[in-house]
Design an enzyme around this catalytic site. Structure first.
Site, PDB file in Angstrom:
ATOM      1  CB  CYS A  14      27.196 -34.630  56.639  1.00 28.42           C
ATOM      2  SG  CYS A  14      27.272 -33.426  57.969  1.00 28.42           S
ATOM      3  CG  HIS A  36      24.314 -31.686  54.089  1.00 26.24           C
ATOM      4  ND1 HIS A  36      23.784 -32.909  54.417  1.00 26.24           N
ATOM      5  CD2 HIS A  36      24.816 -31.186  55.231  1.00 26.24           C
ATOM      6  CE1 HIS A  36      23.941 -33.136  55.700  1.00 26.24           C
ATOM      7  NE2 HIS A  36      24.572 -32.101  56.231  1.00 26.24           N
ATOM      8  CD  GLU A  92      21.999 -33.862  51.397  1.00 20.79           C
ATOM      9  OE1 GLU A  92      23.105 -33.966  50.818  1.00 20.79           O
ATOM     10  OE2 GLU A  92      21.862 -34.025  52.619  1.00 20.79           O
TER      11      GLU A  92
END
Lengths: 254, 204
Positions: free
Chosen positions: B80, B184, B186
């Site tokens: 990001c 992202h 994650e």
């Protein structure tokens, strides 16, 4: 291709997920960590978690649960309930949240939206509005868990929220909440047309068609609680159904 | 094998640490140059503003250790905002210099009527086949949250995958041992896990 989002919402009271009808008759449902993990694995596009006790002494218990849920899930995570200062934002963000939802506290102090957006980014700030239809063919903003009418026009408030820097509006219709007769389509359509930020529809989902209807009138996302928690509508089934309705969905690998 | 997740006050880093555990990658959240030197790869996460991120790297004396490790050939992954600072410069709130690992600049979405931030699940389109996107197809969706995007000097060679959002938004970029992800991983469910697993294999 941008997809429409399906968002399970967990109301948490004293560390347990609960669900009420029209904000009352609250019943205990499940462990938030287990429920969160299961949604993350089964195609939910985001998870929303409201702390409905939000009393000062319960705050640490709640933050602890936020941390555990954040660890268990791999999808975006929004937290609401009892957030009234930028510092409250920081605490839940550091516990693992991606976005923070504000409601009554923003009505009381609209500057909170701007302060938080400047400090953490617009994408972080979700303005949640509890709205109820009045006799003049419009909607009033309610606060304090739907108990108090502010007399503020809900659509005007949503526009002001966008101007102040909210990244999304979550519109919860008190008239339809918990009764499973569908979302308030008119309200969601007006908001989707008049605002450029995404609208999350909340309150009223009872069957798959209800999701299709509200997403078709322009909502970017549909939020629901009990139909998911009680397993009445499995999210993978719902997403397949919505895909067949030509609504863009992130596919679920199962 | 251990990954150094750089702690430079740019939001919560635990989610990245937790997601790496899913693919059996050990990681430490650190700003110690020695730990960076010893790590098998370095991750620069980040949420916030470009200028703050660069100022913090400077404040914690992390610029030199980063440059040294990249020069040695160690893999660096920016996520990001951590991806955006890999470029030469950004126009976020003024002109600011970046790390300059990948030629290009970062600019705000400027398309009339387009909702900004680009905040949604969007699908990846592979621009250039390589091991890092092994198994990734246009059916794979990842989670984006950003208002600025990278304009690369060499789109064809340095963009591994992009997403369509009014324009081709660089989603995964790579120049040699420096990789960036605008989204992202994650927060991107099984596709994110798949990409982190690919990362692990690229490190080995």
């Amino acid at each position: 291709m941008l997809t429409k989002r399906i968002i399970p919402c967990l109301d948490v009271d004293h560390g347990r997920v609960v669900k009420g009808k029209k904000f009352k008759n609250i019943q205990d449902v499940a462990d938030p960590v287990e429920l969160g993990r299961s949604y993350s694995l089964n195609g939910a596009d985001e998870l929303v978690f409201y702390d409905i006790t939000a009393s000062y002494e319960q705050r640490d218990i709640f933050l602890n649960i936020v941390e555990k849920v954040a660890e268990a899930i791999r999808i975006p995570f929004t937290i609401g309930g009892g957030i009234s200062t930028p510092d409250d934002f920081r605490k839940v963000l550091m516990a693992g949240a991606d976005k923070v939802s504000v409601n009554s506290s923003a009505v009381k102090n609209p500057q909170l939206i701007r302060d938080a957006a400047l400090r953490f980014g617009n994408q972080c700030v979700v303005l949640s509005i509890d709205a109820k239809r009045n006799d003049n063919a419009s909607w009033d903003v309610y606060v304090k868990g739907g108990r108090e009418n502010t007399g503020i026009d809900a659509i005007e408030w949503a526009k002001k929220g966008e101007a102040l820097g909210a990244g999304e509006i979550c519109i919860n219709s008190i008239d339809t909440d918990g009764v499973k007769q569908g979302y308030d389509l008119e309200l969601n359509q007006i908001l989707s047309e008049e605002l450029t930020i995404p609208i999350i529809a909340s309150g009223g989902a009872g069957k798959k068609e209800d999701f299709a209807s509200v997403l078709k009138v322009g909502a970017s996302a549909a939020l629901a609680a009990s139909v998911f928690h009680y397993g009445e509508i499995p999210i993978p089934d719902l997403k397949r159904f919505l895909s067949h309705q030509k609504l863009p969905m992130r596919p679920v690998d199962l | 094998m251990s990954i150094a997740i750089i702690d430079y006050d740019v939001g919560n880093l635990k989610n990245v640490h937790t997601a790496l555990k899913d693919v059996q990658l050990d990681s430490v959240i650190t700003r110690d140059p020695q730990v960076m030197d010893d790590a098998s790869a370095i991750i620069l996460p980040g949420v916030g503003a470009f200028a703050d991120a660069m100022a913090n790297l400077n404040k914690y004396h992390l610029l030199e250790p980063l440059k040294k490790n990249v020069k040695k050939g160690k893999m660096l992954l920016g996520i990001c905002l951590g991806m955006q600072i890999l470029f030469d410069e950004s126009s976020e709130d003024g002109q600011h210099q970046g790390l300059g690992f990948i030629p290009g600049k970062v600019t705000r979405f400027d398309v009339p009527g387009l909702t900004v931030p680009h905040m949604c699940w969007n699908n990846l389109v592979v621009n250039r086949e390589e091991p890092f996107v092994s198994g990734i197809t246009s059916e794979d969706y990842v989670y984006f949250v950003h208002s600025y995007y990278a304009v690369l000097d060499h789109f064809d060679s340095d963009v591994v995958a992009y997403a369509e959002y009014a324009l081709k938004v660089p989603a995964i970029v790579r120049k040699d041992n420096v990789i960036g992800m605008q989204f992202h991983p994650e927060k991107s469910a099984e596709t994110g896990t798949r990409l982190l697993r690919n990362l692990k294999e690229c490190i080995q």
